[in-house]
Design a protein around this motif. Structure first.
Motif, mmCIF file in Angstrom:
data_model
loop_
_atom_site.group_PDB
_atom_site.id
_atom_site.type_symbol
_atom_site.label_atom_id
_atom_site.label_comp_id
_atom_site.label_asym_id
_atom_site.label_seq_id
_atom_site.Cartn_x
_atom_site.Cartn_y
_atom_site.Cartn_z
ATOM 1 N N ASP A 364 0.850 -1.198 0.000
ATOM 2 C CA ASP A 364 0.000 0.000 0.000
ATOM 3 C C ASP A 364 0.886 1.249 0.000
ATOM 4 N N ASP A 365 0.386 2.325 0.475
ATOM 5 C CA ASP A 365 1.058 3.623 0.467
ATOM 6 C C ASP A 365 2.466 3.542 1.093
ATOM 7 N N ASP A 546 -12.844 2.428 5.118
ATOM 8 C CA ASP A 546 -11.660 2.280 5.961
ATOM 9 C C ASP A 546 -12.034 1.715 7.322
HETATM 10 C C1 GLA Z 1 -6.670 5.702 2.266
HETATM 11 C C2 GLA Z 1 -7.194 4.312 1.997
HETATM 12 C C3 GLA Z 1 -6.466 3.323 2.871
HETATM 13 C C4 GLA Z 1 -4.991 3.405 2.614
HETATM 14 C C5 GLA Z 1 -4.499 4.823 2.833
HETATM 15 C C6 GLA Z 1 -3.059 4.981 2.419
HETATM 16 O O1 GLA Z 1 -7.020 6.128 3.537
HETATM 17 O O2 GLA Z 1 -8.569 4.259 2.205
HETATM 18 O O3 GLA Z 1 -6.945 2.016 2.612
HETATM 19 O O4 GLA Z 1 -4.695 2.971 1.315
HETATM 20 O O5 GLA Z 1 -5.267 5.755 2.087
HETATM 21 O O6 GLA Z 1 -2.603 6.259 2.590
#
Ligand code: GLA
Length: 729
Positions: A364-365, A546
């Protein structure tokens, strides 16, 4: 044959529904009927309202019952005496906004056309039938093409609108809505799916009274707050019975959906792009294509409506490999490591993931140039070797060697102030002259109406995707649009930016899809802030929220299920206590809830005990064994969402397999839950019933399961859940 054109009456039939319209004596295209199938009858006789409009009297000396003030119309323009919300509002080059649309022409279309630059239902097999009706202004050569397609098997009607300017001058479109449904009744409830971040798509049912009810987004995306899907239904409509009509907008930007009761007790429903800050200049010879709305009508309550939407989306909106292929089970790194994307740590989690049976490891990020936190680097889509601790390709080969595929997070539409992209192209940010754009999650939005910006993002993404073995991307978007201004467009075209933004996003998604046909895209917008049929055309799954606390998630997934197929719902098992709500819940409940979706994990698996890893391994095996039931089966909501427990069920097409899940959302300690009725089984078939892995003694016919239900014979405490497998003997 779905479409019939007889004299002045145009009818579209599906398996169980009929949609009918007629050209009336004034030359207006009147709406006659949308409801249960008529089998060849005409609704024309009963469509006379017996009402005489005083102001204005009908044009052309016709009966005042045909006045646009009262007559149910298929589509109308502002300025000619239709005082309801007219779906079209424009001004001609002389400044006049008077427009009077009359029937011009109708033609049958064999294969459903795709809409240029926009997502829409498709029909490769060519089984659907369409009709295109041209309306024309009485004075100017302004044409409105209404496209209707009947998806017979799914009981679905798709509608869209194209406006063509042949007037010889520029026109300005102020409102081009995609559908207008004038109903002869008014005793309806209006249902929207509303919420906020972490609490998306909560069902909201309001009786229609004298005032207009509307549901809309003006945030630039379809939004967490209101979903572009609504239902209006009879007062007695429930899961199993009653009449209801749905409208799902195939669009991911601002929208409006409203319903108003008229002076004579009829109702008008409209849906389309939100007219607020919409002002589109159409030059002579140009057309404007408004997005599609997917309608369905059900006389068997909400479950019938849901089945129609699930079927049509699975068969005619999803595209590519994953329209049908089983979805991989993911491990996503976000709630496991957040920005701490260290290679060794990731591989340690990946090893555990492999033990569980995960198919795809998703980073992910945090993986790109200098991205230590959320205050920098968006726009710089280059792997940060130093942060990862090794080249991205090495991490990926490590994952591949473990026998898993690899996925990566992007947020293509956003830009940080602290980024190379911003330093090189400050003009690519959406912001108004002399104003610094407002920050949202410390970031700005890229002007996606600008092709150069779109192409530059595309090139950066291709560079990563071409040079690495990547099978999945998560396409995130973590803010709303403000400072809507494009320095590329002249002053008089600034009202086009919101729509051109959405078109830019679609064009980038389309380019990525075309170049990487086997890539699975999951979209996300701070959770479920852009959960709509537009995104599902490009990305067949969406991170639903989320909030992964199962006791909140069941409500989010409940609302989502009314329109969107279960296999579109991105849903993961996360840690307990939950990172968002701090609530503790049992592992099996987290798993049961994630199974009403794509299933996956989003937690640091190295912190779990061997016993917990073993449980999750069995859970993954269970999900895989039931994957096609969950993906392709019929979904039933067995309870509403405001009881002390919530339950749902999947049934296979051949009715031989079913799976029901119950989650106790609040304590009710004097009571052992009974699932009152199961759904969709064969009455005379005998079924084996397995509750939480143990076979229940006794004989269960479909009738018994559907009429009497199942007594769980055990108290369930808040947060606990039960799984019931039902197999034909
Ligand atoms: C958002 C997404 C999360 C995650 C974060 C990463 O909040 O909903 O699932 O990917 O960004 O920064």
């Amino acid at each position: 044959m779905s479409v019939s054109i007889k004299e002045n009456i145009i009818t579209l039939d599906t398996k169980n529904t009929t949609y009918q319209m007629a050209v009336n004596a004034n030359g207006y295209l009147a709406h006659l009927y949308y409801g249960s199938r008529l089998d060849g009858s005409s609704a024309a006789d009963c469509s006379m309202l017996g009402y005489h409009s005083l102001v204005p009297l009908a044009y052309d000396g016709c009966s005042s019952e045909l006045s646009p003030d009262v007559c149910p119309l298929e589509y109308s323009a502002y300025g000619n005496g239709d005082f309801r919300t007219a779906p079209l509002m424009l001004s001609f080059s002389d400044g006049s906004s008077v427009c009077d649309l009359r029937f011009e022409d109708v033609k049958r279309i064999e294969k459903k056309p795709l809409l240029k630059g926009l997502p829409a239902l498709h029909d490769e097999a060519g089984k659907s039938e369409s009709v295109e009706i041209c309306l024309k202004d009485k004075i100017y050569d302004l044409r409105v093409y209404l496209l209707y397609t009947a998806f017979e098997e799914c009981d679905v009607l798709a509608r869209s609108v194209r406006v063509e300017n042949r007037t010889g001058g520029d026109i300005v479109l102020n409102r081009v809505l995609s559908t207008c449904l004038d109903n002869y009744e008014c005793d309806y409830d209006f249902i929207s799916f509303s919420g906020k971040p972490n609490y998306e798509r909560s069902l909201n049912r309001i009786p229609l009274r004298e005032l207009k009810l509307s549901c809309e987004s003006r945030r630039g995306t379809s939004s967490h707050q209101n979903n572009p899907f609504v239902i209006f239904c009879s007062k007695d409509c429930s899961e199993k019975s009653g009449e209801c009509c749905g409208a799902a907008f195939v669009y991911s930007g601002n929208f409006t959906a409203s319903m108003e009761k008229t002076q004579i007790g009829t109702t008008r429903f409209v849906m389309g792009i939100n007219p607020e800050n919409f002002r589109f200049v159409l030059k002579d010879g140009e057309s404007f294509q408004a997005p599609e709305v997917i309608h369905t009508f059900s006389n068997s309550g909400f479950s019938g409506l849901t089945h129609n939407y699930h079927n049509v989306i699975r068969k005619h909106l999803f595209r590519g490999k994953y329209a049908d292929a089983p979805r991989p089970i993911m491990l996503n790194s976000w709630e496991a490591t957040y920005f701490d994307v260290n290679c060794e740590k990731l591989l340690a989690i990946a090893k555990q993931a492999k033990k569980i049976g995960v198919d795809t490891f998703v980073l992910d990020d945090g993986w790109f140039l200098g991205r230590q936190s959320d205050n920098s680097s968006l726009g710089d889509w280059f792997a940060d070797e130093e942060r990862i601790g090794c080249p991205l390709s090495r991490l990926i080969s490590g994952i591949n060697e473990l026998g898993m595929k690899f996925g990566l997070w992007f947020e293509p539409e956003c830009i940080s102030e602290n980024s190379i992209l911003y330093r090189n192209h400050p003009e690519w940010v959406l912001q108004a002259p002399d104003r610094k754009g407002m920050l949202g999650r410390k970031q700005w939005v890229i002007d996606m109406s600008n092709d150069d910006a779109v192409n530059a993002i595309f090139d950066m993404m291709c560079d990563i995707l071409d040079n690495n073995n990547i099978d999945y991307i998560k396409w995130d978007f973590n803010r709303y649009l403000t400072d809507v201004y494009s320095c590329r467009l002249p002053a008089e075209r600034q009202g086009e930016v919101l729509h051109r933004y959405v078109l830019g996003v679609y064009s980038l998604l389309e380019k990525i899809n075309a170049r990487y046909p086997d890539l699975l895209i999951e979209s996300c917008a701070s959770g479920g802030g852009r959960y709509d049929c537009g995104m599902l055309y490009y990305a067949p799954q969406i991170w639903a929220s989320d909030n992964t606390d199962p006791l909140d998630r069941v409500n989010i997934q409940y609302g989502t299920s009314f329109c969107y197929p279960i296999i579109s719902v991105g849903s993961h098992v996360t840690a307990s206590p939950n990172h968002t709500t701090r609530r503790n819940t049992p592992l099996l409940t987290r798993s049961n809830v994630a199974m009403a979706g794509t299933y996956g994990f989003e937690l640091d698996l190295t912190t779990l005990s061997d016993g917990e890893i073993e449980i999750l391994k069995k859970e993954t095996e269970f999900y895989k064994a039931h994957a096609s039931l969950i993906k392709d089966g019929d979904y039933y909501r067995l309870t509403s969402n405001n009881e002390r427990y919530i339950a749902w069920q999947f049934v296979s097409e051949d009715k031989k397999h079913a799976l029901a899940v119950l989650v106790q959302t609040r304590n009710n300690i004097n009571y052992k839950p009974i699932i009152r009725r199961l759904e969709g089984l064969n009455a005379n078939t005998k079924y084996r019933v397995i509750i939480d892995g143990a076979e229940r003694e006794g004989e269960y016919t479909g009738t018994a399961l559907m009429q009497i239900g199942i007594n769980l014979r055990t108290i369930k405490y808040e947060g606990e859940s039960t799984r019931i497998e039902i197999e034909a003997i």
